[in-house]
Write an enzyme that holds these catalytic residues in place. Sequence first.
Site, PDB file in Angstrom:
ATOM      1  N   ASP A   1      -4.460 -14.981   7.654  1.00 31.99           N
ATOM      2  CA  ASP A   1      -3.299 -15.816   6.875  1.00 31.99           C
ATOM      3  C   ASP A   1      -2.193 -16.440   7.964  1.00 31.99           C
ATOM      4  OD1 ASP A   1      -3.706 -14.403   3.909  1.00 31.99           O
ATOM      5  OD2 ASP A   1      -2.266 -12.526   4.973  1.00 31.99           O
TER       6      ASP A   1
ATOM      7  N   ARG B   1       0.717  -1.059   0.065  1.00 31.49           N
ATOM      8  CA  ARG B   1      -0.075  -0.077   0.130  1.00 31.49           C
ATOM      9  C   ARG B   1       0.971   1.157   0.171  1.00 31.49           C
ATOM     10  NH1 ARG B   1      -2.641  -4.081   1.713  1.00 31.49           N
ATOM     11  NH2 ARG B   1      -5.005  -4.334   2.043  1.00 31.49           N
TER      12      ARG B   1
ATOM     13  N   GLN C   1      -8.438  -6.905   0.654  1.00 37.38           N
ATOM     14  CA  GLN C   1      -8.231  -6.784  -1.357  1.00 37.38           C
ATOM     15  C   GLN C   1      -8.654  -6.054  -2.077  1.00 37.38           C
ATOM     16  OE1 GLN C   1      -6.232 -10.597  -2.427  1.00 37.38           O
ATOM     17  NE2 GLN C   1      -5.007  -9.947  -1.608  1.00 37.38           N
TER      18      GLN C   1
HETATM   19  C1  S3P Z   1      -4.614  -9.040   1.976  1.00 39.61           C
HETATM   20  C2  S3P Z   1      -5.653  -9.702   2.659  1.00 39.61           C
HETATM   21  C3  S3P Z   1      -5.520 -10.690   2.577  1.00 39.61           C
HETATM   22  C4  S3P Z   1      -4.589 -11.805   2.687  1.00 39.61           C
HETATM   23  C5  S3P Z   1      -3.945 -11.002   2.474  1.00 39.61           C
HETATM   24  C6  S3P Z   1      -3.083 -10.339   1.892  1.00 39.61           C
HETATM   25  C7  S3P Z   1      -4.151  -7.884   1.575  1.00 39.61           C
HETATM   26  O1  S3P Z   1      -6.534 -11.274   1.344  1.00 39.61           O
HETATM   27  O2  S3P Z   1      -5.251 -13.130   2.829  1.00 39.61           O
HETATM   28  O3  S3P Z   1      -2.355 -11.591   2.382  1.00 39.61           O
HETATM   29  O4  S3P Z   1      -3.138  -7.148   2.128  1.00 39.61           O
HETATM   30  O5  S3P Z   1      -5.243  -6.774   1.480  1.00 39.61           O
HETATM   31  P1  S3P Z   1      -8.238 -11.301   1.052  1.00 39.61           P
HETATM   32  O6  S3P Z   1      -8.164 -10.182   1.046  1.00 39.61           O
HETATM   33  O7  S3P Z   1      -8.437 -11.629  -0.121  1.00 39.61           O
HETATM   34  O8  S3P Z   1      -8.743 -11.848   2.027  1.00 39.61           O
END
Ligand code: S3P
Length: 426
Positions: free
Chosen positions: A313, A30, A168
């Site tokens: 995670d 980010r 995400q």
């Molecule tokens: C993340 C969001 C999670 C996570 C990924 C990193 C992020 O995924 O599992 O390792 O940095 O926004 P999801 O948004 O698919 O849950």
Amino acid sequence: MKHDTPHQTFQPGVLRGRVTVAGDKSISHRALMIAALARGRSEIRNLNRGADVAATRDAIVALGASVHEVDGVVYVSGGKLRSPEETIDARNSGTTVRLLMGLVAGSGLRARFDGDASLRRRPMERIAAPLRAMGAQVTTIEGRLPAVVEGVLRPSGGTFNLPLPSAQVKSSILLAHVSATSAVRITGDLYSRDHTERMLRLFGAKIEWNGREVTYHPSPLQAATLTVPSDLSAAAFFLVGAAITPGSDLVLERVGYNPSRTGVIDALKSMGADLTIENQQEIDGEPVADLHIRSSKLHGVTIEGDQVVRAIDEVPVLAVAAACAQGTTVIRGAGDLRAKESDRLKTIAELLTNCGIEVEELPDGLRIEGGGARSPQGVIATHDDHRIAMAAATLAAVAGPIEIDNARVVDISFPGFAALWKSVQT
Ligand code: S3P
């Protein structure tokens, strides 16, 4: 990755000392992307050095940002992006492709996105659908990569309901609206990580959120200076390793302690872990703390609801803790783990079963009968998933030697993991 993957064996042993793990991967992505959108030169310290974040760094350069590094400080000059001629190769990184599809969609740019074999298997429709709803053109191959995004300039805002509590998806929608003409509201969240919201605020945005919904009032972003905290997802392997290995006593320094990520800490505490939080502070908009863990007897628990989202995670390493706890642990509401770098419900069950643990794979979780993990017969398949590799290393601390089939895969998020692990193991 398939051609040259040396094996590695992790050994049993007590974990003692002080350790600083890699910079936070989520926050690093980010920082780079929002610095690329902001006018002026941003300064980022302690950027994660893994392959996923490197994919984002290369991508923002392809999109027209300039990036250089002096003495470990990464300088990003942004604000003037362009459509790249070459395909953006996100390699193994879901966060890179999903967030950048949003960024491109809201910046009036056009880009083609692709990734490695694992990323090509992962679902992208959850991103494509909201971006189409805001007016971008998105083509995929039946909801998978490669994808082409043709964006709009100055989209109108509006309300988006998340199809699942995914940071995400939420972040992709937010980055698609940095130049929007009016506010965007996102509903349907369940305390998924809020690093994009915090980072946008650090770069001058007006944004509010409460874990369930976000309201963002776009205005031009200004460059910022920040230090990335250490990654709680990386620290989690050390936390569990020390919790399950008798005689361990470990301090993890300056780790991100954001409440939208601390599901692993809550889960370990509810299992009986001896974990204390020290030196709490806020650094550049993110809570940070030292985590002090000593070994203790753990017991089984149920992990579900927002705790799963806040530890999404860490399920592989929590499953390792469960394998070494007394009694049954049930993890529910974690069906999306089947769509990560590997089908993590399947790959965790395989790891634990090979180490003598009774595990039932549920459609959306795992039931684990704790006690008596032992060294596996053969080599453990990581399925080229960094978190499965590090979960195996963690289990070896008490179970006995564990050999994994891919020593390099940890470089996705945590280059230097094995050396750091050994440095605190006796
Ligand atoms: C993340 C969001 C999670 C996570 C990924 C990193 C992020 O995924 O599992 O390792 O940095 O926004 P999801 O948004 O698919 O849950």
